[in-house]
Design an enzyme around this catalytic site. Structure first.
Site, short mmCIF file in Angstrom:
data_model
loop_
_atom_site.label_atom_id
_atom_site.label_comp_id
_atom_site.label_asym_id
_atom_site.label_seq_id
_atom_site.Cartn_x
_atom_site.Cartn_y
_atom_site.Cartn_z
CB VAL A 86 -0.94 0.01 1.22
CG1 VAL A 86 -1.83 1.26 1.17
CG2 VAL A 86 -1.80 -1.24 1.25
CE LYS A 87 4.26 5.16 -5.04
NZ LYS A 87 4.37 5.13 -6.52
#
Length: 217
Positions: A86-87
């Site tokens: 997850v960025k």
């Protein structure tokens, strides 16, 4: 050093994977749009398609800028595939979200890092990766390599497990310089990676070998 490719183009990802040197993929909404990928469901499916090509981590970016929104989006993205990272943007609520995801065992990539202080906060929160944007710092006459050097020193001082993912790579010398400093990962376009193959003496030497071989037939 891990090699990631920064794109949403499946053909380029396949080409890098076929070379046998690809460790992962980073992408973002702009890169998705460049490939004509619009709409939540199409974007999600595209992330899954990328994961089905590569063996390593694939960064998928949240759009929300508030804690609850980032958590909600991040959990949906992480559920798409075990390779999803997850960025999260480097903002206050982003740090809170990284701490939350870290406590849940969900990998994160803290993006838009432009200072050693930001990198320190992300590592304290438990980010899996941090992404200093080397090329963008160079664009504003700031030494991006110096930032990565500072980050390497800080992380080594305190044994942070967070990996330095050198982003916004523009050309092959960026890759070499980052490797010398000790960046854990680079991410950039396929052109920068394949440019490492090139040297005029290699071309001349191969041409000579083939020429001499043809004489011996």
């Amino acid at each position: 050093m891990k090699f990631f490719i920064d794109t949403a183009n499946l053909d380029q990802i396949k080409e890098a994977q076929d070379m046998g040197i690809l460790d992962g993929v980073t992408t973002n909404p702009s890169l998705m749009a460049k490939e004509g990928i619009f709409g939540d469901e199409k974007v999600k499916q595209h992330y899954v398609d990328i994961c089905n090509i590569v063996d390593g981590d694939v960064s998928a970016e949240v759009i929300s800028t508030d804690f609850d929104g980032m958590v909600r989006e991040g959990e949906i993205l992480a559920a798409l595939h075990e390779q999803i990272v997850v960025k999260i943007p480097m903002i206050k609520d982003g740090i809170k979200a990284i701490k939350y995801f870290s406590s849940k065992g969900i990998k994160t990539n803290c993006t838009l890092i432009f200072s050693a202080g930001q990198a320190l906060l992300a590592a304290k929160a438990g980010a899996t990766y941090v992404s200093p944007f080397l090329g963008r710092l160079d664009d504003v006459s700031t030494d991006g390599l110096n930032l990565i050097d500072e980050m390497r020193t800080i992380y080594d001082n305190y044994f942070f497990e967070t990996e330095i993912l050198a982003a916004s790579i523009r050309h092959p010398m960026h890759i070499i310089d980052c490797a010398k400093i000790g960046a854990d990962v680079m991410t950039g376009p396929l052109s920068a990676i394949t440019a490492l193959l090139n040297h005029p003496l290699t071309d001349l030497g191969l041409a000579k070998f083939l020429e001499d071989h043809a004489k011996n037939k």
